[in-house]
Design a protein around this motif. Structure first.
Motif, PDB file in Angstrom:
ATOM      1  N   VAL A 103       2.929  11.636 -11.835  1.00 39.74           N
ATOM      2  CA  VAL A 103       2.109  11.673 -10.628  1.00 39.74           C
ATOM      3  C   VAL A 103       1.606  10.266 -10.310  1.00 39.74           C
ATOM      4  O   VAL A 103       1.046   9.589 -11.184  1.00 39.74           O
ATOM      5  N   TYR A 104       1.793   9.841  -9.060  1.00 41.04           N
ATOM      6  CA  TYR A 104       1.279   8.556  -8.578  1.00 41.04           C
ATOM      7  C   TYR A 104       0.250   8.834  -7.494  1.00 41.04           C
ATOM      8  O   TYR A 104       0.579   9.322  -6.410  1.00 41.04           O
ATOM      9  N   ALA A 105      -1.019   8.560  -7.816  1.00 40.05           N
ATOM     10  CA  ALA A 105      -2.106   8.712  -6.846  1.00 40.05           C
ATOM     11  C   ALA A 105      -2.316   7.366  -6.158  1.00 40.05           C
ATOM     12  O   ALA A 105      -2.607   6.371  -6.822  1.00 40.05           O
ATOM     13  N   VAL A 106      -2.188   7.335  -4.821  1.00 41.62           N
ATOM     14  CA  VAL A 106      -2.075   6.070  -4.092  1.00 41.62           C
ATOM     15  C   VAL A 106      -3.077   6.018  -2.948  1.00 41.62           C
ATOM     16  O   VAL A 106      -3.375   7.024  -2.309  1.00 41.62           O
ATOM     17  N   TYR A 107      -3.560   4.816  -2.706  1.00 42.74           N
ATOM     18  CA  TYR A 107      -4.304   4.541  -1.471  1.00 42.74           C
ATOM     19  C   TYR A 107      -4.046   3.101  -1.038  1.00 42.74           C
ATOM     20  O   TYR A 107      -4.216   2.158  -1.819  1.00 42.74           O
ATOM     21  N   ILE A 108      -3.633   2.937   0.227  1.00 43.16           N
ATOM     22  CA  ILE A 108      -3.453   1.616   0.833  1.00 43.16           C
ATOM     23  C   ILE A 108      -4.244   1.603   2.134  1.00 43.16           C
ATOM     24  O   ILE A 108      -4.001   2.415   3.025  1.00 43.16           O
ATOM     25  N   SER A 109      -5.175   0.707   2.234  1.00 38.62           N
ATOM     26  CA  SER A 109      -6.072   0.653   3.390  1.00 38.62           C
ATOM     27  C   SER A 109      -5.316   0.315   4.675  1.00 38.62           C
ATOM     28  O   SER A 109      -4.337  -0.448   4.654  1.00 38.62           O
ATOM     29  N   PRO A 110      -5.777   0.840   5.810  1.00 34.77           N
ATOM     30  CA  PRO A 110      -5.156   0.471   7.087  1.00 34.77           C
ATOM     31  C   PRO A 110      -5.503  -0.942   7.524  1.00 34.77           C
ATOM     32  O   PRO A 110      -4.901  -1.472   8.465  1.00 34.77           O
ATOM     33  N   ASN A 111      -6.459  -1.571   6.840  1.00 33.06           N
ATOM     34  CA  ASN A 111      -6.934  -2.890   7.254  1.00 33.06           C
ATOM     35  C   ASN A 111      -6.220  -4.041   6.546  1.00 33.06           C
ATOM     36  O   ASN A 111      -6.473  -5.209   6.872  1.00 33.06           O
ATOM     37  N   VAL A 112      -5.350  -3.736   5.572  1.00 31.36           N
ATOM     38  CA  VAL A 112      -4.657  -4.815   4.864  1.00 31.36           C
ATOM     39  C   VAL A 112      -3.460  -5.287   5.686  1.00 31.36           C
ATOM     40  O   VAL A 112      -2.968  -4.582   6.575  1.00 31.36           O
ATOM     41  N   SER A 113      -2.978  -6.479   5.377  1.00 35.56           N
ATOM     42  CA  SER A 113      -1.833  -7.039   6.101  1.00 35.56           C
ATOM     43  C   SER A 113      -0.548  -6.299   5.739  1.00 35.56           C
ATOM     44  O   SER A 113      -0.460  -5.630   4.705  1.00 35.56           O
ATOM     45  N   THR A 115       2.167  -7.669   4.823  1.00 35.51           N
ATOM     46  CA  THR A 115       2.707  -8.299   3.607  1.00 35.51           C
ATOM     47  C   THR A 115       2.105  -7.658   2.354  1.00 35.51           C
ATOM     48  O   THR A 115       2.815  -7.358   1.388  1.00 35.51           O
ATOM     49  N   TYR A 116       0.796  -7.444   2.366  1.00 34.56           N
ATOM     50  CA  TYR A 116       0.140  -6.787   1.231  1.00 34.56           C
ATOM     51  C   TYR A 116       0.640  -5.352   1.088  1.00 34.56           C
ATOM     52  O   TYR A 116       0.860  -4.872  -0.026  1.00 34.56           O
ATOM     53  N   LYS A 118       3.607  -4.143   1.875  1.00 35.42           N
ATOM     54  CA  LYS A 118       4.941  -4.140   1.282  1.00 35.42           C
ATOM     55  C   LYS A 118       4.886  -4.475  -0.208  1.00 35.42           C
ATOM     56  O   LYS A 118       5.611  -3.875  -1.010  1.00 35.42           O
ATOM     57  N   ARG A 119       4.033  -5.427  -0.576  1.00 30.25           N
ATOM     58  CA  ARG A 119       3.939  -5.810  -1.983  1.00 30.25           C
ATOM     59  C   ARG A 119       3.438  -4.639  -2.839  1.00 30.25           C
ATOM     60  O   ARG A 119       3.969  -4.380  -3.928  1.00 30.25           O
ATOM     61  N   THR A 120       2.425  -3.929  -2.360  1.00 33.69           N
ATOM     62  CA  THR A 120       1.892  -2.778  -3.102  1.00 33.69           C
ATOM     63  C   THR A 120       2.914  -1.654  -3.184  1.00 33.69           C
ATOM     64  O   THR A 120       3.115  -1.046  -4.241  1.00 33.69           O
ATOM     65  N   LEU A 121       3.579  -1.379  -2.063  1.00 38.57           N
ATOM     66  CA  LEU A 121       4.567  -0.317  -2.042  1.00 38.57           C
ATOM     67  C   LEU A 121       5.758  -0.653  -2.949  1.00 38.57           C
ATOM     68  O   LEU A 121       6.295   0.232  -3.645  1.00 38.57           O
ATOM     69  N   ASP A 122       6.145  -1.918  -2.979  1.00 44.76           N
ATOM     70  CA  ASP A 122       7.236  -2.331  -3.867  1.00 44.76           C
ATOM     71  C   ASP A 122       6.865  -2.100  -5.336  1.00 44.76           C
ATOM     72  O   ASP A 122       7.689  -1.631  -6.129  1.00 44.76           O
TER      73      ASP A 122
END
Length: 513
Positions: A103-113, A115-116, A118-122
């Motif tokens: 299980v991967y629990a994820v959060y990526i803010s809508p306010n990040v660039s 580039t950030y 893509k780096r987190t998702l990679d």
């Protein structure tokens, strides 16, 4: 455990895996009241694992929670029988390895660039590539794509779709919107997984039932490799006090040699069993709060059907819902204050009661809330307790036989015991002991046999016996502590008690077989 129920959400959400074979996702937006209501839903539905996006950091900093390094995602294992082989908190996500699910629990803010993003998702998908067929991603990545039912798209969706195509993954969303604010509806809470895990998903639903968050509760029913599991029906045992009291009075205690066995038989004959679920609400939840919550959800459903119409009825519904939210908030806070005041008042009467349990629970904040795999537990035990062939030391006789209990001491011991305490393995409750103590014949019989109970330890023919002398309380009289048999080819006291053990008067070597 044969299935997982997860509760998960994104942006402001939470995910959980339940004791029933289902997973759910929530979004709570760091709001404390949203967290309280979400926690109630998790407890009442028997959740195994909760994953919260944008959690309330103050609440999730307490025992039992696992936070990612940015404190944007929190995980709570609610089922202690759930095996978790590995937990890895990272920046923006947490990886949990279950027996047949990663299980991967994820959060990526809508306010990040971008580039950030893509780096987190990679980083996440590169970790998924290690075992893609058993993995599932649940969380808020703040991307909009038609792949999971969004009617609009954005820049992020193309990069997510590329990874899904590369791994052969799919979105488990059924197309329902997961975020609702006024007339705005979006699909920002997603569940991404492999084809093999997707085939095990038996249901995926969204419920907008939390008054303090715009995100819906996403329920995911996943079948595990171990097959389906039936939840045992809870059994509630009820003592028929009048029946037990009459049985004690009519029993012939004068001719009884085994008082404990007779008492236990009478107790079991006075027990009736009923089916019924135990109370799974948080301590502060009550029927009044539950009724207000149900009324709010009923009005929300009506509002959802009528909101497209700009009518006076819609305006009145919005105002009524606002009032209900405010009243529900006040009721929750009032209930918490009342329970806290009651807890403080009880400290004067019982310092070892609920207040003591709460304090010790906080002291044990580092204790795991889940179960380690069997192989890992065995390895840890082997390292902590290595085998040895060294001598165990010597033993000595410590004291003379203790004085027998008096009948008055027995009655005082029973009177000081508090009801509603968990019984021992035989099921004999404190309530039953109090009723038994009210029969003079029983108390007198117990007093006569106290001396023999304290002095005698059963001797096994195969080795030495250590007899633990009971403390002066009625439980030890009715249930004498069992003797401990230690087999030995060379029956010497040195084989039984380590030399460095300080004799406190509680252990006595009685002899050999």
């Amino acid at each position: 455990m044969t299935g997982h129920r997860t509760f998960s959400g994104y942006c402001k959400g939470k995910t959980r895996v339940t004791r029933k074979p289902e997973e759910e996702q929530l979004n709570l937006g760091r709001a404390k009241l949203a967290h309280d209501v979400g926690w109630h839903d998790s407890v009442s539905q028997g959740v195994d694992l909760m994953v919260v996006s944008e959690p309330n950091v103050k609440i999730c900093s307490k025992e039992g929670w696992i936070l990612d390094k940015k404190k944007d995602v929190a995980v709570r294992v609610c089922n202690r029988n759930l095996e978790v082989a590995e937990v890895k908190p990272k920046k923006g996500y947490i990886r949990l390895v279950l027996p047949d699910l990663h299980v991967y629990a994820v959060y990526i803010s809508p306010n990040v660039s971008f580039t950030y993003f893509k780096r987190t998702l990679d980083e996440i998908f590169e970790c998924v590539e290690q075992n893609p067929e058993k993995s599932i991603i649940m969380g808020d990545i703040n991307a909009k794509s038609q792949t999971w039912g969004s009617p609009i798209i954005d820049e992020r969706r193309e990069y997510v779709d590329e990874w899904l195509s590369q791994l052969g993954w799919v979105a488990a969303n059924n197309g329902d919107h997961t975020f609702e604010r006024g007339s705005s509806k979006t699909h920002i809470d997603v569940t991404l997984t492999s084809e093999s895990v997707f085939r095990r998903i038996r249901d995926w639903t969204v419920q907008h039932s939390n008054p303090y968050t715009y995100h819906g509760n996403i329920g995911i029913d996943i079948k595990t490799a171990r097959g389906s599991r039936t939840e045992p029906q809870p059994i509630r045992k009820i003592l028929r006090a009048d029946h037990f009291r009459l049985a004690l009075q009519d029993y012939n205690w004068e001719d009884t040699t085994d008082i404990y066995r007779a008492l236990l038989n009478l107790f079991n004959a006075s027990i009736i069993e009923e089916n019924g679920a135990s109370n799974k609400w948080p301590y502060w939840w009550n029927e009044n709060i539950d009724d207000q919550r149900k009324k709010y959800n009923r009005l929300r459903r009506i509002y959802s059907r009528l909101r497209e119409k700009d009518t006076t009825q819609v305006t009145n519904l919005k105002e009524e819902m606002r009032v209900l939210r405010r009243n529900l908030r006040k009721s929750i806070r009032r209930s918490k204050r009342e329970h806290w005041k009651t807890l403080l008042d009880e400290l004067d009467d019982d310092i070892w009661g609920e207040g003591y349990r709460i304090a010790t629970r906080h002291l044990a904040a580092g204790k795991l809330s889940y179960q380690l795999p069997t192989k890992k537990r065995r390895r840890i035990i082997k390292e902590l307790f290595p085998t040895t062939t060294e001598s165990l030391g010597s033993a000595q006789r410590i004291r003379d036989d203790p004085e027998p209990f008096t009948e008055q001491e027995l009655l005082q011991a029973v009177a000081s015991m508090k009801i509603r305490k968990a019984p021992g393995p035989d099921g004999l409750t404190v309530e039953a002991l109090k009723i038994a103590s009210q029969t003079g014949i029983l108390a007198q019989s117990l007093g006569k046999t106290t001396a023999s109970i304290v002095k005698i330890g059963e001797i096994f023919p195969t080795g030495f016996i250590l007899h633990v002398t009971p403390p002066l309380d009625v439980m030890s009289v009715i249930f004498p502590r069992p003797c401990i048999e230690i087999e030995s080819k060379t029956p010497t006291a040195e084989d039984i008690i380590p030399e460095n053990v300080e004799m406190s008067g509680d252990l006595e070597v009685l002899g050999k077989g």
